[in-house]
Design a protein around this motif. Structure first.
Motif, PDB file in Angstrom:
ATOM      1  N   SER A   1       0.809  -1.228   0.000  1.00 52.09           N
ATOM      2  CA  SER A   1       0.000   0.000   0.000  1.00 52.09           C
ATOM      3  C   SER A   1       0.833   1.264   0.000  1.00 52.09           C
ATOM      4  O   SER A   1       0.438   2.270  -0.591  1.00 52.09           O
TER       5      SER A   1
ATOM      6  N   SER B   1      -8.462  -2.453  -1.933  1.00 50.85           N
ATOM      7  CA  SER B   1      -8.590  -1.400  -0.908  1.00 50.85           C
ATOM      8  C   SER B   1      -7.509  -0.346  -1.073  1.00 50.85           C
ATOM      9  O   SER B   1      -7.750   0.858  -0.872  1.00 50.85           O
ATOM     10  N   SER B   2      -6.295  -0.765  -1.466  1.00 51.39           N
ATOM     11  CA  SER B   2      -5.210   0.202  -1.675  1.00 51.39           C
ATOM     12  C   SER B   2      -5.529   1.141  -2.838  1.00 51.39           C
ATOM     13  O   SER B   2      -5.224   2.345  -2.780  1.00 51.39           O
TER      14      SER B   2
ATOM     15  N   TYR C   1      -8.493   2.107  -3.846  1.00 53.01           N
ATOM     16  CA  TYR C   1      -9.504   3.075  -3.379  1.00 53.01           C
ATOM     17  C   TYR C   1      -8.859   4.162  -2.525  1.00 53.01           C
ATOM     18  O   TYR C   1      -9.181   5.346  -2.659  1.00 53.01           O
ATOM     19  N   MET C   2      -7.925   3.757  -1.659  1.00 53.95           N
ATOM     20  CA  MET C   2      -7.246   4.717  -0.801  1.00 53.95           C
ATOM     21  C   MET C   2      -6.463   5.738  -1.632  1.00 53.95           C
ATOM     22  O   MET C   2      -6.538   6.943  -1.391  1.00 53.95           O
TER      23      MET C   2
ATOM     24  N   LEU D   1      -5.716  -6.033   5.378  1.00 55.44           N
ATOM     25  CA  LEU D   1      -6.767  -5.047   5.614  1.00 55.44           C
ATOM     26  C   LEU D   1      -6.624  -4.371   6.976  1.00 55.44           C
ATOM     27  O   LEU D   1      -7.044  -3.224   7.159  1.00 55.44           O
TER      28      LEU D   1
ATOM     29  N   MET E   1      -4.538  -0.976   6.853  1.00 55.21           N
ATOM     30  CA  MET E   1      -4.882   0.096   5.924  1.00 55.21           C
ATOM     31  C   MET E   1      -4.867   1.487   6.573  1.00 55.21           C
ATOM     32  O   MET E   1      -4.360   2.449   5.980  1.00 55.21           O
TER      33      MET E   1
END
Length: 260
Positions: free
Chosen positions: A17, A56-57, A59-60, A220, A223
């Motif tokens: 990430s 998820s990364s 989206y971040m 997760l 994050m």
């Protein structure tokens, strides 16, 4: 055992990430040495895990404004066909008993070569190129990037390596993005590419789905920490962290080739 897998997943997720490095370079040795997977199973699981972790990364990084969408779509369009086709080819060759050893050696050699070349590109961008102030995607840049992008797609599909050590230096060199934009773009691009590659490998049952899901759950958990580091640390700090990881990866994979 599950707690160990969650902890390893958290470490992998934090690295991916914040630097864009790790999907194949760090995961492949871990899957091979810690979990005993063979080369094909490790590549298949690494691609599936990379896809899961990077959703998820992505989206971040999108929320942080690190992803130029036009550039990301262009890179995807160039790399997707070669990524998927190389995954199918490696899967087919690996299913033939007399080629199994050659496929494993070829995968490791390709990983080592890709990492060393990426190290050259990254060092050139860090110490010899002019600093970039804004995104400026020109037609000449796209033409220059076409062949490297196709090769990067082949490497990603065949080995699971691509985000930080192949795609990231390519974006820095040919699309002239700054380091945070390049990290965000490489993550979102390889999310899709790893997914297509994982689909090709899954057809022959090479993917360890349970292990990948547990490692992803661990990723997760970190994050919030990853987001904090991206906001607070400087661009130069990320450059040095990424460079260190690529150097370590180059040493590890080169040793692995000579040990086979």
């Amino acid at each position: 055992m599950i707690l160990t897998e969650l902890a390893i997943g958290a470490l992998i997720g934090l690295i991916i990430s914040t630097t864009g490095v790790g999907g194949g370079v760090i995961v492949l040795p871990i899957l091979t040495y810690f979990f005993g997977l063979n080369a094909l199973a490790a590549v298949a699981t690494a691609n599936f895990l990379s896809m899961l972790m990077k959703v998820s990364s992505s989206y971040m990084h999108f929320r942080l404004g690190n992803i130029p969408l036009k550039g990301a779509f262009i890179v995807l369009a160039i790399m997707l066909p070669s990524t998927f086709l190389s995954s199918l080819l490696v899967t087919w060759l690996g299913s033939i008993p007399q080629y199994e050893k050659q496929v494993e050696w070829g995968i490791n050699l390709l990983v080592a070569v890709a990492i060393i070349f990426s190290l050259y590109l990254f060092i050139h961008r860090m110490f010899f190129a002019n600093p970039i102030k804004k995104i400026a995607i020109k037609e000449s840049q796209l033409r220059a990037m076409a062949v490297p992008a196709v090769i990067a797609g082949i490497v990603l599909g065949a080995t699971g390596v691509g985000g930080g050590v192949v795609v990231l230096p390519m974006l820095l060199r040919y699309m002239q993005l700054n380091i945070k934009q390049a990290i965000g773009t490489s993550i979102v691009v390889t999310t899709v590419l790893s997914g297509s590659s994982a689909l090709a490998y899954a057809q022959d049952g090479h993917t360890d789905l349970k292990l990948a899901l547990i490692l992803c759950a661990g990723a997760l958990l970190v994050m919030p920490l990853a987001k904090y580091l991206l906001v607070t640390l400087s661009e130069r700090t990320f450059q040095y962290i990424t460079l260190l990881l690529i150097v370590c990866s180059a040493i590890m994979m080169t040793l692995k080739v000579f040990m086979l």
